[in-house]
Write a protein that holds these residues in place. Structure first.
Motif, PDB file in Angstrom:
ATOM      1  N   TYR A 197      28.864  40.735  42.865  1.00 53.88           N
ATOM      2  CA  TYR A 197      29.979  40.569  42.068  1.00 53.88           C
ATOM      3  C   TYR A 197      29.631  39.253  41.187  1.00 53.88           C
ATOM      4  CZ  TYR A 197      34.744  39.709  40.909  1.00 53.88           C
ATOM      5  OH  TYR A 197      36.071  39.525  40.139  1.00 53.88           O
ATOM      6  N   HIS A 239      40.480  38.803  42.249  1.00 55.90           N
ATOM      7  CA  HIS A 239      39.707  37.799  41.564  1.00 55.90           C
ATOM      8  C   HIS A 239      40.225  36.405  41.841  1.00 55.90           C
ATOM      9  CE1 HIS A 239      36.573  36.094  38.942  1.00 55.90           C
ATOM     10  NE2 HIS A 239      37.673  35.334  38.544  1.00 55.90           N
ATOM     11  N   ARG A 276      34.624  44.079  46.833  1.00 60.27           N
ATOM     12  CA  ARG A 276      35.988  44.038  45.819  1.00 60.27           C
ATOM     13  C   ARG A 276      36.718  45.445  45.924  1.00 60.27           C
ATOM     14  NH1 ARG A 276      37.108  45.940  40.636  1.00 60.27           N
ATOM     15  NH2 ARG A 276      34.980  47.118  40.588  1.00 60.27           N
ATOM     16  N   VAL A 306      31.244  36.791  39.143  1.00 63.60           N
ATOM     17  CA  VAL A 306      32.189  35.966  39.130  1.00 63.60           C
ATOM     18  C   VAL A 306      32.775  35.766  37.625  1.00 63.60           C
ATOM     19  CG1 VAL A 306      33.541  33.933  39.548  1.00 63.60           C
ATOM     20  CG2 VAL A 306      32.108  34.659  41.305  1.00 63.60           C
ATOM     21  N   LYS A 353      30.994  40.558  47.191  1.00 64.51           N
ATOM     22  CA  LYS A 353      31.202  39.112  46.916  1.00 64.51           C
ATOM     23  C   LYS A 353      30.702  38.353  47.950  1.00 64.51           C
ATOM     24  CE  LYS A 353      35.842  40.050  44.759  1.00 64.51           C
ATOM     25  NZ  LYS A 353      37.154  39.652  44.595  1.00 64.51           N
ATOM     26  N   HIS A 354      30.927  38.741  49.313  1.00 60.33           N
ATOM     27  CA  HIS A 354      30.133  37.478  50.309  1.00 60.33           C
ATOM     28  C   HIS A 354      29.770  38.280  51.424  1.00 60.33           C
ATOM     29  CE1 HIS A 354      33.771  35.213  48.618  1.00 60.33           C
ATOM     30  NE2 HIS A 354      32.862  34.582  48.738  1.00 60.33           N
TER      31      HIS A 354
END
Length: 377
Positions: free
Chosen positions: A114, A176, A143, A116, A124-125
């Protein structure tokens, strides 16, 4: 401890990097005594408990950056771009091996990091927890469901590379926002809990369960709690903010004639705690309730002993007022913030601290855990 990432200016999370471990302990103790002056007498402090200065973290919360085929797993810099920290020296050895393997797997599965600043991409993580028995809980924060198929198809390869992966999930975080995880969890494995052994106690962690980052020092923390409460004459106890039941089960073991009630707002943590109680043969004397700690305390007669391990914000005015007005004779308080602990203790002046100890739960930083036992009168 030395760190190439720190020396290169890539990561400064460890603000005390390069400071000798003994000097860190001395500074930690001094800071605790200053923060708690006036509510914790100087003569009740025990020497601080500690573990190794490196290789101690049992969990990694990794922001994903980079590009497809070349991801970074670590943190984001000031421009919100990925900084790879897969070889961070704080990870337990088994956790380090898992992070390195997962970085390669994310690339090989062609998952899209992702971005940002651009608000595009999927992964994302990556959140990883490592148990003392070498098992893993791995969570991929996405996401959307767009690459969920790739993740499911890659599960056999993940298990080949990481055969001790017990729990694997996809977590959906569509917004987001600067959040670590979303509300929806999708299990990719049959197992939904990671057993986490702490001395003779086995707790069960689900994806959102709280557990201390440092297993060695957490063991010292529970052992100290057992020693202090084991010498008390109490018949009933509460463990408020009990999480997966660590302090409640410790107290029930140390107080074989007492009944203990754990209170936790998260229902899944309560289920895990009850499972641990059953497996430990303690379910006849310890039970768990899914409820808000303050509301529960207001609605029930107070016990002889109250154990609290609240979030960083502390107990708050309503609960401290309830405990101050109650006939509870002892309070065991575990805190990760000496400032809020001091404020809470000042709000309960009839409870006098008789034991205190700091725990170096987070070496290389100025953060510390502190445990106090207070007695009424």
């Amino acid at each position: 401890m030395r760190c190439d990432y720190y020396d290169a200016g890539q990561c400064r999370s460890c603000e005390l990097m390069g400071v000798a471990a003994t000097d860190q302990l001395t500074a930690m103790q001094r800071d605790l005594e200053v923060a708690l002056a006036g509510v914790v007498p100087a003569d009740v402090w025990r020497p601080p408990a500690h573990g190794p200065e490196e290789g101690f973290r049992n969990k990694a919360k990794l922001a994903v950056g980079g590009v497809r085929g070349a991801p970074t797993l670590g943190i984001l810099d000031g421009e919100r771009r990925g900084v790879d920290l897969r070889d961070c020296g704080l990870y337990e050895p088994g956790l380090h091996e898992a992070v390195v393997a997962l970085a390669a797997l994310v690339a090989d599965l062609d998952l899209t990091p992702y971005d940002v600043p651009e608000r595009r991409g999927e992964l994302k993580h990556v959140l990883v927890t490592h148990s003392p028995d070498g098992e893993l809980m791995i969570r991929f924060v996405l996401r959307s469901r767009a690459q969920l198929g790739k993740l499911k198809a890659g599960l056999p390869e993940l298990r080949r590379r990481l055969p001790h992966a017990r729990v694997v999930t996809a977590n959906l975080l569509p917004r987001h926002e600067a959040l670590l995880e979303g509300a929806e969890e999708i299990w990719l494995t049959r197992d939904r809990q990671l057993p986490m052994r702490v001395a003779d106690l086995t707790l069960h962690l689900r994806p959102r369960s709280f557990f201390q980052t440092n297993t060695v020092v957490a063991t010292h923390l529970y052992a100290q709690a057992a020693t202090w409460v084991g010498g008390l004459e109490v018949a009933t106890a509460w463990d408020l903010y009990c999480g997966v039941g660590g302090f409640a089960l410790t107290a029930a073991t140390a107080l074989p004639r007492a009944t203990v009630t754990g209170v936790e707002v998260a229902a899944e943590a309560v289920r895990s705690a009850q499972q641990a109680a059953t497996e430990s043969g303690l379910d006849g004397r310890v039970g768990f309730v899914a409820a808000d700690a303050t509301s529960y305390a207001e609605a029930h007669d107070a016990p002889d002993l109250v154990i609290v391990n609240p979030p960083r914000r502390g107990l708050g005015a309503e609960l401290t007022d309830r405990l101050e007005r109650s006939p509870t004779t002892h309070l065991l308080y575990s805190s990760c913030d000496a400032g809020t602990l001091a404020a809470d203790l000042r709000a309960m002046p009839s409870l006098r601290v008789v034991h205190a100890r700091g725990f170096a739960m987070f070496p290389q930083t100025r953060h510390a855990e502190v445990l106090v036992l207070a007695r009424r009168g």
